[in-house]
Design an enzyme around this catalytic site. Structure first.
Site, mmCIF file in Angstrom:
data_model
loop_
_atom_site.group_PDB
_atom_site.id
_atom_site.type_symbol
_atom_site.label_atom_id
_atom_site.label_comp_id
_atom_site.label_asym_id
_atom_site.label_seq_id
_atom_site.Cartn_x
_atom_site.Cartn_y
_atom_site.Cartn_z
ATOM 1 C CG HIS A 1 -2.001 -1.020 1.428
ATOM 2 N ND1 HIS A 1 -2.836 -1.191 0.194
ATOM 3 C CD2 HIS A 1 -2.063 -2.087 2.292
ATOM 4 C CE1 HIS A 1 -3.436 -2.472 0.555
ATOM 5 N NE2 HIS A 1 -3.270 -2.807 1.563
ATOM 6 C CG HIS B 1 5.960 4.876 5.499
ATOM 7 N ND1 HIS B 1 6.690 4.661 6.497
ATOM 8 C CD2 HIS B 1 4.697 5.153 5.862
ATOM 9 C CE1 HIS B 1 5.886 4.625 7.637
ATOM 10 N NE2 HIS B 1 4.728 5.080 7.144
ATOM 11 C CG HIS C 1 0.607 7.236 5.347
ATOM 12 N ND1 HIS C 1 0.001 6.117 5.389
ATOM 13 C CD2 HIS C 1 1.748 7.244 6.007
ATOM 14 C CE1 HIS C 1 0.451 5.085 6.164
ATOM 15 N NE2 HIS C 1 1.796 5.937 6.679
ATOM 16 C CG HIS D 1 4.777 8.834 8.926
ATOM 17 N ND1 HIS D 1 3.695 7.714 8.952
ATOM 18 C CD2 HIS D 1 4.081 9.751 8.973
ATOM 19 C CE1 HIS D 1 2.425 8.404 9.100
ATOM 20 N NE2 HIS D 1 2.793 9.720 9.415
ATOM 21 C CB THR E 1 -0.485 5.250 11.312
ATOM 22 O OG1 THR E 1 0.634 5.202 10.118
ATOM 23 C CG2 THR E 1 -0.069 6.505 12.100
#
Length: 279
Positions: free
Chosen positions: A100, A126, A128, A145, A214
């Protein structure tokens, strides 16, 4: 007096319990994200993560989960900063498609930060999209992050950077070709040297709170620092980050979690000293 066999059994059990404790306190984000998704109402969606695997139960039962909404009327302004010193340098890195998101994982331990005298080694970063954290209910285009661990792997500290739509992000521009090298879930490739110092964290204020990872296993006890300065990213870069993952999802952001009485600080900064990068 206990028999030797009983003593050995007791010692084995004690060691096993210790190993389980260490594993529970050092659990990192999973490298294989294909077992869950981000679709609300899905059997593998955020509301169900804590039911998919027993070791992910904290996603369901934890009280200090991330992300959260950084609501200004709940934030405590702290005029004197808890000091953060950044020592980032170029290092050999691997680019990994986790299913993802795309993760950059540094192989050495050359890049690190210090928070209140504690050293944390940079492990990976990474993205999001949209952002996971919100400010006064507003969500941003993306969020980066930077995940760090202490040398003994007992503590995790994450630095977050929020992006709004605007000028292309320079760091991402240099990475786009490398991100395309891992088009399928669980693909990975050596990407040569990548310098995390090119990620500009120059805000003069930042948020600080205790939360969790998360993504599963949603480990708690994570020290979060979020740069108050909002960076920019182009619409094309946001689209490309989702496209290179090839998971057919429009987003990979966990919904905000209840604050449950936690304190959130808004820190001002300490001036620079020498060549070290303080923010």
């Amino acid at each position: 007096m206990k028999k030797p066999s009983m003593l050995m059994s007791s010692l084995f059990i004690s060691i096993l319990l210790l190993l389980l404790f260490i594993e529970s306190t050092t659990a990192q984000e999973v490298d294989d994200e294909t077992e869950f998704d981000y679709l609300r109402g899905s059997e593998r969606g955020p509301d169900r993560w804590g039911h998919i695997r027993e070791e992910w139960a904290t996603c369901r039962t934890g009280r200090y989960q991330s992300p959260i909404d950084l609501l200004h009327r709940r934030v405590q302004v702290i005029p004197k900063s808890a000091e953060i010193v950044k020592f980032y340098k170029a290092g050999n890195a691997t680019v990994r498609n986790r299913g993802h998101d795309i993760m950059i994982e540094w192989e050495g331990e050359d890049s690190k930060i210090q928070i209140n005298g504690t050293t944390y080694i940079l492990r990976q970063c990474h993205w999001h999209s949209p952002s996971e954290h919100t400010i006064n209910g507003s969500r941003f285009a993306a969020e980066l992050h930077l995940v760090h661990q202490t040398p003994d792997n007992n503590s995790i500290a994450v630095i977050g950077l929020l992006y709004k739509l605007g000028k292309p992000n320079r760091f991402l521009t240099t990475l786009m070709e490398k991100l395309e090298l891992v088009p399928n879930a669980l693909d990975l490739t050596n990407a040569g040297e990548i310098n995390p110092g090119e990620i500009k964290l120059r805000g003069r204020k930042y948020y600080r709170y205790m939360g969790s990872l998360t993504t599963p296993p949603c480990t708690e006890g994570v020290l979060w620092t979020l740069d108050r300065r909002i960076a920019t990213i182009s619409e094309g870069q946001v689209a490309k980050m989702r496209e290179v993952v090839h998971d057919d999802a429009e987003r990979n952001a966990r919904p905000v979690q209840p604050l449950n009485g936690r304190k959130v600080g808004l820190y001002t900064t300490i001036k620079n000293h020498g060549k070290e990068n303080h923010y």
